[in-house]
Design an enzyme around this catalytic site. Structure first.
Site, PDB file in Angstrom:
ATOM      1  N   ASP A 685       0.394  -0.887   0.034  1.00  0.00           N
ATOM      2  CA  ASP A 685      -0.062   0.367   0.072  1.00  0.00           C
ATOM      3  C   ASP A 685       0.548   0.974  -0.186  1.00  0.00           C
ATOM      4  OD1 ASP A 685      -2.678   0.867   0.470  1.00  0.00           O
ATOM      5  OD2 ASP A 685      -1.665   1.583   2.377  1.00  0.00           O
ATOM      6  N   LYS A 689       1.157   4.295  -2.711  1.00  0.00           N
ATOM      7  CA  LYS A 689       1.318   6.043  -2.864  1.00  0.00           C
ATOM      8  C   LYS A 689       2.390   7.092  -2.884  1.00  0.00           C
ATOM      9  CE  LYS A 689      -1.906   4.834   0.939  1.00  0.00           C
ATOM     10  NZ  LYS A 689      -2.110   4.907   2.428  1.00  0.00           N
TER      11      LYS A 689
END
Ligand code: ADP
Ligand code: ASP
Ligand code: MG
Length: 827
Positions: A685, A689
């Protein structure tokens, strides 16, 4: 609405749709009975569809088609069924006995027609008028049976209204009609039930007032009775700003002048017959247009001096029009060409709807009904044969398949910019204008456009005048935790945004992975949960988009609140189609670089906006800050930060006193982790980003370019999440060691992502000094540090809660308002 004089008359007219069946008749009776105690004239149309059916009888008989017999029986059945539902048996018998005499009469007329093979106007008038006789006789008996009103009389309009047809339509012989009505009226008459549509000519032969003529009947009776008011009851809430079947967003016009109503009716607003206003104007009788199915609504008031500051009241259209254009240098300065043109058309009974003449006199054009185009060509070529042969007139051109669009409003007079708005709306909608006419009254601007463009043109011009240009049609995909909060936020802010900033947010559809809800009028945000439950149907992206992207609303935006790759795959097509996208979903921007670039290219080509602030740091201004820095010429050398609320929490809490696995377990129970904590611990994750930020910096990064330290111990990557949680304590000692080692150096552990302008990207656990900005954040905070040429010694930091539905939805909402400002709204 009512004046108190109990002797004054009020006319109520109910159209065919208001008397379609027994329930309708009962509803109309209830409305009539609820009227304050004045004398009432109730004018009725035929039951819905009956006039059409009657005219069909004549056509069938002319074609020798025997089916008219069955159709006539079906009409009898329909009325008998309504009567049986409303009246006692004996009264039904009485009604049907009269009806059967009419059927016998009709039968003989139609048999004669069949023999003659042609009916002619008199036959059509006679036959088509039965619908009003049948509906009023039925209603008259119904009112009597209910016993609420006194002295109820049935009035056959043929016995009093004398109408003589001329070039302008039916002309009423007022003195004669008044005299006849007053002779016929019983002195005690308090309630009249009157046939609409029909009348007699000067010779006493039955005629009609033309299709839709019952409205005209209402105002004729209004005038004959010197009524205080006329109420025309129909199946819509009043006169709408456009035909609701073509412009779903049309809204009720609260008040119109007689002239405006006339103009709208003439140019196609079917809700009222154009001649209705004439008898009311001179006598200053107000006309109300109201909804039989919602009598509590205020409706539209038509009167001499309406109170309104709206310059444009309505936009209407006439379809199936042809344009006649005669052109030639020989016409310049030659008087009489227009006279000859219109004279020739007039002689052939071809009606001219609109005239437009260039000031050079080089050409004259006019619009006529398309079905008269061929005849018009012949007539004009004959009339101008000599000029055509001599070359004084180059051509007589007749072009079909056109439509007229009329923009109507008294307030347009002397108000600059109205015409400009019409043409710019048409231009933006890519509609070509073939001819223009504006009367000197400036009450009407009419344009001729291709028939196939008519609806688009109507919607575009309507949107130009009636909608906020910042009206956004919204489709929400993924009503999960973020999506739900967003819908609630929209529900609570919608009215304020409309009021204060003229931003009109309309959620038209909601779609989850399996189901979707597409209410025809859009989602009612105050009841979206209910609607989601009640109205759902299987999910289908094409239908969803078609429903959200309606061409009568200026802008479409899809808000993807999923974390779903397959939804992200669709962005390209949506952006290419000009649909704006707002999302917290990271899958598109962190997918392959080629796909990311194709999205940016599609966005640039179509002019659509693609906003994804909430993909990093939820509602924190992470991406916007980065953009501002770059756009103002700052050079970014490094972006680093804690981009995962979950990992921030784990290392904020972990102080060596409890095993790391216990903290993970606890965080999972509190809902701070994904259902499978490996999704957080793997660092994927954070990598996503970082990729999003890196690409925003202009770097050509792929996920595989990022060096990642996963916190999922080798060997535990697969298997169930329960098994993983059971195994995790075996690795506690290792984590403890790292922690103690850092502590010994006066440092703490933090899970940090970092990307530099050289394209280096790393994600992993780092030891940080205790006074480092990342060492002192609260619980699930995200923190992002930008090192740039301007912010070099003391980098810029954005910090705050970076996860959770409320702040993520807030970030999405902020993007939505940013989009509104891009589209011109001033917040
Ligand atoms: P009635 O049977 O009551 O005479 P009509 O069918 O003649 O009713 O007229 C009402 C219909 O006119 C509405 O249902 C609507 O579809 C149509 N219509 C067209 N243009 C307009 C408009 N500008 N405002 C309201 N209704 C309109
Ligand atoms: N029944 C007639 C028609 O259908 C008149 C009316 O309804 O206004 O045209
Ligand atoms: Mg009508």
């Amino acid at each position: 609405m009512s004046s108190p004089d109990p002797d004054s008359w009020v006319v109520h007219k109910f159209g065919g749709s208001s008397v379609a069946d027994a329930a309708c008749f009962a509803r109309v009776a209830a409305i009539v009975e609820a009227q304050p105690g004045r004398r009432l004239a109730v004018v009725l149309s035929a039951c819905k569809g009956v006039t059409d059916a009657l005219l069909q009888l004549v056509s069938s008989a002319e074609r020798q088609d025997e089916s008219w017999r069955a159709t006539l029986q079906a009409l009898r059945e329909r009325h008998a069924t309504i009567a049986a539902a409303l009246l006692p048996a004996a009264v039904v018998q009485e009604y049907l006995a009269e009806f059967d005499r009419d059927v016998a009469d009709l039968g003989s007329v139609l048999r004669t027609t069949q023999v003659m093979r042609t009916g002619g106007q008199h036959v059509r008038d006679r036959v088509s008028g039965y619908g009003e006789i049948w509906s009023t006789r039925l209603f008259w008996r119904t009112l009597q049976q209910r016993g609420q009103r006194r002295a109820i009389h049935w009035v056959d309009a043929r016995a009093c209204v004398v109408a003589v047809w001329g070039p302008l339509g039916p002309g009423i012989q007022w003195p004669l009609s008044t005299e006849r009505l007053h002779k016929l009226l019983a002195p005690d008459a308090a309630t009249l039930v009157v046939t609409g549509y029909i009348a007699s000519d000067a010779a006493g032969i039955q005629t009609t007032l033309g299709r839709n003529g019952s409205d005209f009947s209402a105002s004729i009776f209004g005038a004959l009775l010197s009524a205080a008011e006329i109420h025309i009851w129909t199946d819509v809430d009043g006169v709408l700003s456009a035909d609701p079947r073509r412009v779903p967003d049309a809204r009720v016009i609260s008040a119109l002048s007689y002239n405006e109503a006339m103009e709208l009716a003439y140019f196609g607003a079917k809700v009222i017959h154009p001649q209705t206003m004439a008898p009311a104007v001179g006598r200053d009788i107000p006309i109300w247009i109201r909804n039989t199915f919602a009598p509590e609504k205020p409706g539209t008031l038509i009167c001499a001096h309406p109170n309104s500051d709206q310059p444009v009241k309505g936009i209407t259209s006439i379809d199936e029009v042809a344009l006649v254009n005669i052109e030639g240098a020989g016409m310049i300065g030659v008087p009489g060409t227009a006279h000859r043109l219109f004279g020739a058309l007039r002689e052939e009974d071809i009606s001219v709807i609109l005239i437009s003449q260039g000031s050079s006199e080089h050409s004259i054009c006019c619009a006529i009904p398309a079905n008269q185009a061929a005849r018009a060509t012949r007539v004009l070529e004959r009339a101008f044969a000599r000029e055509l042969a001599d070359g004084q007139i180059q051509s007589v051109e007749v072009t079909g398949e056109l439509a007229i669009l009329a923009v109507v409003g008294d307030g347009m007079a002397g108000m600059p910019g109205v015409a400009g708005k019409v043409f710019s709306a048409l231009g933006t909608a890519n509609v070509n204008v073939r001819a223009i006419a504006q009367g000197a009254s400036e009450r009407n601007i009419s344009v001729v456009v291709a028939g196939k463009d008519a609806t688009r043109a109507l919607r575009a011009v309507h949107a130009g005048f009636y909608l906020s240009p910042h009206t956004l049609s919204i489709g929400v995909i993924g009503p999960g935790s973020v999506g739900q909060v967003l819908l609630d936020q929209l529900a609570s802010q919608r009215a304020r945004l409309a009021r204060e900033f003229n931003v009109d947010l309309r959620v038209r559809g909601i779609m989850s992975s399996k189901r979707m809800t597409l209410p025809p009028a859009g989602i009612d945000l105050d009841r979206w949960r209910e609607q989601l439950l009640q109205l759902s149907e299987p999910a289908d992206y094409e239908r969803f988009l078609a429903h959200v992207k309606v061409d009568y609303l200026p802008h479409t935006v899809i808000i993807d609140c999923t974390a779903n790759e397959s939804v992200a795959r669709r962005y390209y097509d949506w952006l290419a189609a000009g649909v704006h996208i707002i999302t917290p979903n990271k899958k598109a921007n962190s997918g392959e670089l080629g796909f990311y670039r194709s999205l940016q290219a599609a966005r640039r080509a179509s002019g659509a906006h693609y906003l994804y602030e909430a993909t990093v740091g939820a509602g924190l201004p992470v991406i916007q800050t980065l953009r501002d820095l770059r756009e103002t010429g700052d050079e970014i050398s490094c972006i680093e930060g804690i981009f995962s609320g979950t990992l921030a929490y784990l290392f904020n809490v972990y102080d060596g006193s409890m095993p790391f696995s216990a903290i993970v377990r606890d965080a999972k129970q509190r809902g701070y982790t994904e259902p499978d904590p490996r999704d957080d611990l793997s660092g994927t994750d954070v990598v996503r980003k970082l990729i999003i930020l890196g690409r925003e910096m202009g770097l050509a990064l792929e996920m595989s370019d990022v060096r990642v330290e996963s916190l999922v111990p080798a060997g535990l990557e697969s298997g169930s999440s329960e098994a993983f949680m059971e195994q995790l304590p075996r690795y506690d000692a290792r984590m403890r060691q790292r922690f103690e080692a850092a502590k010994a150096r006066g440092r703490v552990l933090r899970y940090v992502g970092r990307v530099t302008s050289a394209g280096e990207a790393t994600v992993g656990l780092m030891e940080l000094e205790l006074r480092h900005a990342f060492a002192n954040i609260a619980l699930t905070d995200n923190v992002v540090r930008y090192t740039t040429s301007r912010y070099c010694d003391n980098p810029l930091i954005v910090q705050g809660p970076g996860a959770g539905p409320a702040v993520t939805a807030g970030g999405v909402f902020a993007d939505l308002l940013r989009l509104a400002t891009f589209l011109g709204a001033r917040l």
